[in-house]
Design a protein around this motif. Structure first.
Motif, PDB file in Angstrom:
ATOM      1  N   UNK A  10      19.407   6.552  -5.888  1.00 59.61           N
ATOM      2  CA  UNK A  10      19.376   6.986  -7.285  1.00 59.61           C
ATOM      3  C   UNK A  10      18.173   6.388  -7.999  1.00 59.61           C
ATOM      4  N   UNK A  11      17.595   7.140  -8.886  1.00 58.70           N
ATOM      5  CA  UNK A  11      16.333   6.774  -9.530  1.00 58.70           C
ATOM      6  C   UNK A  11      16.420   5.447 -10.275  1.00 58.70           C
ATOM      7  N   UNK A  12      17.602   5.115 -10.802  1.00 62.18           N
ATOM      8  CA  UNK A  12      17.719   3.879 -11.566  1.00 62.18           C
ATOM      9  C   UNK A  12      17.665   2.630 -10.703  1.00 62.18           C
ATOM     10  N   UNK A  13      17.602   2.805  -9.384  1.00 62.62           N
ATOM     11  CA  UNK A  13      17.590   1.653  -8.496  1.00 62.62           C
ATOM     12  C   UNK A  13      16.186   1.247  -8.048  1.00 62.62           C
ATOM     13  N   UNK A  14      15.165   1.823  -8.643  1.00 62.46           N
ATOM     14  CA  UNK A  14      13.814   1.307  -8.420  1.00 62.46           C
ATOM     15  C   UNK A  14      12.988   1.493  -9.694  1.00 62.46           C
ATOM     16  N   UNK A  15      12.092   0.568  -9.901  1.00 60.38           N
ATOM     17  CA  UNK A  15      11.270   0.546 -11.097  1.00 60.38           C
ATOM     18  C   UNK A  15      10.241   1.665 -11.052  1.00 60.38           C
ATOM     19  N   UNK A  16      10.157   2.507 -12.098  1.00 60.09           N
ATOM     20  CA  UNK A  16       9.157   3.581 -12.087  1.00 60.09           C
ATOM     21  C   UNK A  16       7.727   3.056 -12.022  1.00 60.09           C
ATOM     22  N   UNK A  17       7.525   1.794 -12.417  1.00 62.66           N
ATOM     23  CA  UNK A  17       6.194   1.187 -12.333  1.00 62.66           C
ATOM     24  C   UNK A  17       5.964   0.519 -10.986  1.00 62.66           C
ATOM     25  N   UNK A  18       7.004   0.427 -10.166  1.00 68.76           N
ATOM     26  CA  UNK A  18       6.864  -0.103  -8.817  1.00 68.76           C
ATOM     27  C   UNK A  18       6.992  -1.608  -8.683  1.00 68.76           C
ATOM     28  N   UNK A  19       7.446  -2.300  -9.730  1.00 74.67           N
ATOM     29  CA  UNK A  19       7.464  -3.763  -9.671  1.00 74.67           C
ATOM     30  C   UNK A  19       8.770  -4.339  -9.123  1.00 74.67           C
ATOM     31  N   UNK A  20       9.783  -3.525  -8.932  1.00 71.52           N
ATOM     32  CA  UNK A  20      11.005  -4.002  -8.284  1.00 71.52           C
ATOM     33  C   UNK A  20      11.760  -2.846  -7.645  1.00 71.52           C
TER      34      UNK A  20
END
Length: 343
Positions: free
Chosen positions: A121-131
């Motif tokens: 699910x999209x909420x499980x990774x940072x859209x900026x890629x930092x986590x």
């Protein structure tokens, strides 16, 4: 000060690009580069015998890359990385912590989204890629079943105000979601500011012991009989201890607070490719099953925990979810309230 809370369902969303390169973490080029580096250093808050050691051994067997891990709580990990960066000698390649946004603001993180995160699910990774999220921490009270017979435990916030629990409860005094400040945030989010603050002032009369240790260690003291109830601990830890014969159980007090445990990569890491490969492995199906088998809560919706009751379903077990960025904004506020009311 009002706090914004975001409720999320369990439906998997399609991962979309946000201007961050979604490179294939487990492709052969990365594997070859990681193998040339030969090792990876990992700072972790996960229990060593329960998870870190077996996962490190599985990763080494799969890729032939040695994993050196150091266990510390989130605050210690962040401070250690900050000190390494200031000294110009970063020693860690990958870490898991609640504190990634703090390091991001300091310019100390590398942006990277592993290929295996795309299926989450999209909420499980940072859209900026930092986590990238690895597992869920469901925070509830836990109790000593020798001191508190099953069925007599407090089941609601109101129950915690019963005079019979005065002086018998403990929580971590650290500023984290798994602590007194985290409990404060949960109460304010559920009750609103006015009613929540009134409740917290009453709760302060219960003389809750603030212990400057991690939530796992607070639970250990409860299991040892020092206190009857631990507030704001990881519910899966009670299951792990119970399986080992400890008088330990958790309370489905609603709502629970759910925090994401996330993996991040520091800038100027000595083995950057091995760090990326380890993160990709953690969020792969194999890595997520390792969380399940260790009685942790996978983020992969297709890999349920062995004890399904531990994961909030939004129906019989309700929860409030916060991302690392939301926690970063809210924790200083909760920490101040904790100091004002409970110190």
């Amino acid at each position: 000060m009002s706090l914004r809370w975001i409720m999320r369902g369990a439906v998997a969303l399609l991962a979309v690009g946000w201007g961050v390169e979604m490179s294939s973490a487990a492709d052969q080029a990365l594997i070859d580069a990681a193998k040339k580096e030969g090792s990876v250093s990992w700072y972790t808050a996960l229990i060593v015998n329960q998870f870190a050691r077996p996962v490190a051994e599985a990763f080494e067997k799969k890729y032939g890359i040695k994993v050196d891990y150091v266990r510390a709580n989130a605050g210690e990990t962040i401070l250690r990385i900050q000190n390494e960066a200031k000294a110009g000698r970063v020693m860690v390649d990958v870490f898991d912590s609640f504190g990634a946004p703090q390091l991001e603001k300091d310019g100390m993180l590398t942006s990277y989204t592993p290929e295996n995160a795309r299926r989450l699910p999209q909420e499980f990774y940072d859209p900026k890629g930092f986590w990238t999220a690895s597992n869920l921490y469901v925070l509830t009270p836990g109790f000593n079943t020798d001191l508190v017979p099953k069925g007599s435990e407090p089941k609601t916030f109101a129950d915690l105000l019963d005079p019979k629990w005065r002086g018998k409860m403990a929580w971590s005094s650290n500023v984290s979601p798994a602590s007194g400040p985290g409990f404060i945030g949960l109460v304010l989010g559920e009750m609103g500011e006015e009613k929540g603050m009134d409740y917290l002032r009453k709760l302060a009369g219960q003389r809750i012991a603030g212990i400057p240790l991690a939530a796992r260690q607070v639970l250990d003291q409860v299991i040892a009989g020092e206190y009857s109830i631990a507030l704001q601990i990881f519910n899966n830890h009670t299951v792990i201890s119970k399986a080992q014969g400890a008088p330990s159980d958790w309370i489905m007090m609603q709502p629970a607070l759910v925090a994401l445990s996330v993996f991040s990569l520091p800038k100027n890491a000595p083995h950057p490719n091995a760090g990326k490969l380890l993160v990709d492995y953690i969020v792969s199906e194999e890595g997520q099953k390792a969380f399940r088998d260790a009685d942790y809560m996978p983020v992969d919706p297709n890999v349920p925990p062995r004890d399904a009751s531990l994961r909030p379903d939004g129906k019989t077990f309700r929860a409030r979810y916060l991302t690392p960025d939301e926690l970063d904004q809210a924790l200083p506020v909760w920490g101040k309230i904790y100091n004002d009311i409970f110190r």
